[in-house]
Design a protein around this motif. Structure first.
Motif, PDB file in Angstrom:
ATOM      1  N   THR A 181       4.853   5.620   3.598  1.00  0.00           N
ATOM      2  CA  THR A 181       3.568   6.625   3.759  1.00  0.00           C
ATOM      3  C   THR A 181       4.911   7.484   3.191  1.00  0.00           C
ATOM      4  O   THR A 181       5.861   8.005   3.788  1.00  0.00           O
ATOM      5  CB  THR A 181       3.815   6.543   5.314  1.00  0.00           C
ATOM      6  OG1 THR A 181       1.832   5.457   5.393  1.00  0.00           O
ATOM      7  CG2 THR A 181       2.537   8.156   5.845  1.00  0.00           C
ATOM      8  N   ARG A 216       0.022   5.543  -6.215  1.00  0.00           N
ATOM      9  CA  ARG A 216      -0.642   4.482  -6.489  1.00  0.00           C
ATOM     10  C   ARG A 216      -0.735   4.141  -7.885  1.00  0.00           C
ATOM     11  O   ARG A 216      -0.517   3.201  -8.145  1.00  0.00           O
ATOM     12  CB  ARG A 216      -1.672   4.404  -5.718  1.00  0.00           C
ATOM     13  CG  ARG A 216      -1.522   4.273  -3.889  1.00  0.00           C
ATOM     14  CD  ARG A 216      -2.930   3.345  -2.889  1.00  0.00           C
ATOM     15  NE  ARG A 216      -3.991   3.965  -3.185  1.00  0.00           N
ATOM     16  CZ  ARG A 216      -3.998   5.335  -2.425  1.00  0.00           C
ATOM     17  NH1 ARG A 216      -3.253   5.297  -1.569  1.00  0.00           N
ATOM     18  NH2 ARG A 216      -5.215   5.593  -2.273  1.00  0.00           N
ATOM     19  N   THR A 252       0.371   5.782   0.531  1.00  0.00           N
ATOM     20  CA  THR A 252      -0.460   6.129   1.156  1.00  0.00           C
ATOM     21  C   THR A 252       0.345   7.890   1.340  1.00  0.00           C
ATOM     22  O   THR A 252       2.379   8.414   1.517  1.00  0.00           O
ATOM     23  CB  THR A 252      -1.539   6.119   2.552  1.00  0.00           C
ATOM     24  OG1 THR A 252      -2.266   6.896   2.963  1.00  0.00           O
ATOM     25  CG2 THR A 252      -0.216   5.758   3.680  1.00  0.00           C
ATOM     26  N   GLN A 311      -4.828  14.915   1.624  1.00  0.00           N
ATOM     27  CA  GLN A 311      -4.157  13.354   1.863  1.00  0.00           C
ATOM     28  C   GLN A 311      -4.206  12.266   0.833  1.00  0.00           C
ATOM     29  O   GLN A 311      -3.783  11.908   0.364  1.00  0.00           O
ATOM     30  CB  GLN A 311      -3.518  13.629   2.686  1.00  0.00           C
ATOM     31  CG  GLN A 311      -4.728  13.338   3.661  1.00  0.00           C
ATOM     32  CD  GLN A 311      -4.309  13.106   5.258  1.00  0.00           C
ATOM     33  OE1 GLN A 311      -3.343  13.874   5.451  1.00  0.00           O
ATOM     34  NE2 GLN A 311      -4.905  12.134   5.852  1.00  0.00           N
ATOM     35  N   ARG A 312      -5.645  12.911   0.682  1.00  0.00           N
ATOM     36  CA  ARG A 312      -6.186  11.121  -0.336  1.00  0.00           C
ATOM     37  C   ARG A 312      -5.803  11.458  -1.960  1.00  0.00           C
ATOM     38  O   ARG A 312      -5.269  10.771  -2.266  1.00  0.00           O
ATOM     39  CB  ARG A 312      -7.612  10.923   0.012  1.00  0.00           C
ATOM     40  CG  ARG A 312      -8.001  10.386   0.624  1.00  0.00           C
ATOM     41  CD  ARG A 312      -9.893  10.505   1.486  1.00  0.00           C
ATOM     42  NE  ARG A 312     -10.104  10.195   0.539  1.00  0.00           N
ATOM     43  CZ  ARG A 312     -11.260   9.204   0.450  1.00  0.00           C
ATOM     44  NH1 ARG A 312     -12.956  10.464   0.985  1.00  0.00           N
ATOM     45  NH2 ARG A 312     -12.141   8.348  -0.421  1.00  0.00           N
ATOM     46  N   GLU A 350      -0.125  11.914   4.027  1.00  0.00           N
ATOM     47  CA  GLU A 350      -0.502  12.167   5.186  1.00  0.00           C
ATOM     48  C   GLU A 350       0.316  13.636   4.410  1.00  0.00           C
ATOM     49  O   GLU A 350       1.182  14.362   4.492  1.00  0.00           O
ATOM     50  CB  GLU A 350       0.469  11.687   6.145  1.00  0.00           C
ATOM     51  CG  GLU A 350      -0.540  10.494   7.098  1.00  0.00           C
ATOM     52  CD  GLU A 350      -0.043  10.158   8.491  1.00  0.00           C
ATOM     53  OE1 GLU A 350      -0.221  11.441   9.197  1.00  0.00           O
ATOM     54  OE2 GLU A 350      -1.097   9.149   8.451  1.00  0.00           O
ATOM     55  N   TRP A 359       1.056  -1.129   0.142  1.00  0.00           N
ATOM     56  CA  TRP A 359      -0.078   0.003  -0.186  1.00  0.00           C
ATOM     57  C   TRP A 359       1.129   1.312  -0.042  1.00  0.00           C
ATOM     58  O   TRP A 359       1.676   1.289   0.825  1.00  0.00           O
ATOM     59  CB  TRP A 359      -0.738  -0.123   1.493  1.00  0.00           C
ATOM     60  CG  TRP A 359      -1.650   1.078   1.150  1.00  0.00           C
ATOM     61  CD1 TRP A 359      -1.865   2.208   1.823  1.00  0.00           C
ATOM     62  CD2 TRP A 359      -2.856   1.082   0.117  1.00  0.00           C
ATOM     63  NE1 TRP A 359      -2.854   3.134   1.824  1.00  0.00           N
ATOM     64  CE2 TRP A 359      -3.799   2.535   0.548  1.00  0.00           C
ATOM     65  CE3 TRP A 359      -3.985   0.647  -0.768  1.00  0.00           C
ATOM     66  CZ2 TRP A 359      -5.083   3.092   0.427  1.00  0.00           C
ATOM     67  CZ3 TRP A 359      -4.434   0.879  -1.500  1.00  0.00           C
ATOM     68  CH2 TRP A 359      -5.651   1.850  -0.995  1.00  0.00           C
ATOM     69  N   THR A 396       4.043  -1.205   3.833  1.00  0.00           N
ATOM     70  CA  THR A 396       3.500  -0.175   3.237  1.00  0.00           C
ATOM     71  C   THR A 396       4.581   1.443   3.385  1.00  0.00           C
ATOM     72  O   THR A 396       5.207   1.635   3.849  1.00  0.00           O
ATOM     73  CB  THR A 396       1.669   0.422   4.837  1.00  0.00           C
ATOM     74  OG1 THR A 396       1.347   0.069   4.383  1.00  0.00           O
ATOM     75  CG2 THR A 396       1.961   1.902   4.765  1.00  0.00           C
ATOM     76  N   GLY A 414      -2.203  10.814  -2.195  1.00  0.00           N
ATOM     77  CA  GLY A 414      -2.119   8.996  -2.122  1.00  0.00           C
ATOM     78  C   GLY A 414      -2.670   8.092  -3.557  1.00  0.00           C
ATOM     79  O   GLY A 414      -1.548   7.628  -4.030  1.00  0.00           O
ATOM     80  N   ARG A 415      -3.812   8.883  -4.015  1.00  0.00           N
ATOM     81  CA  ARG A 415      -4.047   8.413  -5.152  1.00  0.00           C
ATOM     82  C   ARG A 415      -3.210   8.522  -6.515  1.00  0.00           C
ATOM     83  O   ARG A 415      -3.312   7.707  -6.711  1.00  0.00           O
ATOM     84  CB  ARG A 415      -5.342   9.148  -5.587  1.00  0.00           C
ATOM     85  CG  ARG A 415      -7.201   8.675  -4.759  1.00  0.00           C
ATOM     86  CD  ARG A 415      -8.299   8.674  -5.391  1.00  0.00           C
ATOM     87  NE  ARG A 415      -8.319  10.436  -5.672  1.00  0.00           N
ATOM     88  CZ  ARG A 415      -8.667  11.203  -4.985  1.00  0.00           C
ATOM     89  NH1 ARG A 415      -9.305  10.602  -3.298  1.00  0.00           N
ATOM     90  NH2 ARG A 415      -8.893  12.506  -4.945  1.00  0.00           N
TER      91      ARG A 415
END
Length: 241
Positions: free
Chosen positions: A114, A100, A63, A92-93, A65, A61, A112, A96-97
């Motif tokens: 981050t 990814r 992601t 932050q979303r 912040e 994953w 993960t 992350g998107r």
């Protein structure tokens, strides 16, 4: 003759962009990104665990912040100790998107990554600057892990960059600073990969509506800026840490 902007840029010009990789000593990958007076520190960490819903899948994953330091703006803002605001979650979303979209999560194993994106000085375009710097921090973090024998391959298979574009006083402008953004009739944030494919298009008629022709003008100028940013990322990545 069209007047230059307050910082003496043309309508189609980015602010001065600087990527400083390896900015932090203890991070697997880090980058201080500067878009004019906007400065965002991006730092990547890697944990050998995944969210509960990914356990047992052998997939990783990625992601992010995001946060703004209290003194990053013209007036002190309170720390989000009582819970994050909606804007923070949204940004932050988005980061992350965006990350990814260029990572092969299946090749990671249950790991993960981050990326913490902390705005240390804000003058507009913090989310787009964060995405540009986060990609470099992520790339360096995975390279570090691969060099250490923790990964067979670097799972990053492409680039991603982001920029703002908008209409201010009837003029289509690239990479808005705060003064421009606060007066914009139309405000957009674009995220794109190196193949010219959009990952995210956020567009709002803040003070006016816009037709298809205006939208195309915004996308065309934004795309021009994004290709320039992708090239600046490549140049930064080619430099020695």
């Amino acid at each position: 003759m069209i007047a230059l902007r307050a910082d003496e840029r043309s309508d189609e010009a980015l602010r001065p962009v600087v990527f400083t990789r390896g900015y932090l000593k203890h991070s697997y990958g880090s980058c201080l990104v500067e878009f004019g007076d906007t400065k965002v520190l991006c730092a990547a960490s890697i944990d050998e665990s995944v969210p509960a819903w990914l356990k047992g899948t052998k997939k990783g994953w990625v992601t992010a912040e995001y946060g703004m330091l209290p003194a990053s703006g013209s007036q002190r803002s309170r720390r989000e100790t009582g819970g994050q605001r909606g804007r923070t979650h949204e940004i932050q979303r988005l980061i992350g998107r965006s990350l990814r979209s260029v990572v092969d999560l299946a090749s990671l194993g249950e790991v993960t990554l981050t990326v913490d994106c902390d705005v240390i000085q804000a003058d507009g375009g913090t989310r787009t600057a964060a995405i540009c710097g986060a990609w470099l921090a992520m790339q360096d973090a995975f390279t570090t892990w691969k060099t250490a024998g923790r990964l067979k391959v670097n799972p990053v298979f492409g680039q991603v960059a982001a920029v703002s574009v908008g209409m201010v006083d009837g003029r289509i402008l690239l990479d808005l600073d705060y003064r421009e953004d606060s007066r914009a009739e139309i405000d957009m944030n674009l995220v794109m990969n190196e193949q010219g494919e959009f990952i995210e298009v956020q567009g709002t008629g803040e003070k006016t509506t816009f037709d298809r022709a205006r939208l195309d003008s915004l996308l065309d100028l934004g795309t021009k800026g994004l290709y320039a940013l992708l090239e600046l990322q490549r140049q930064a990545l080619a430099s020695t840490l």
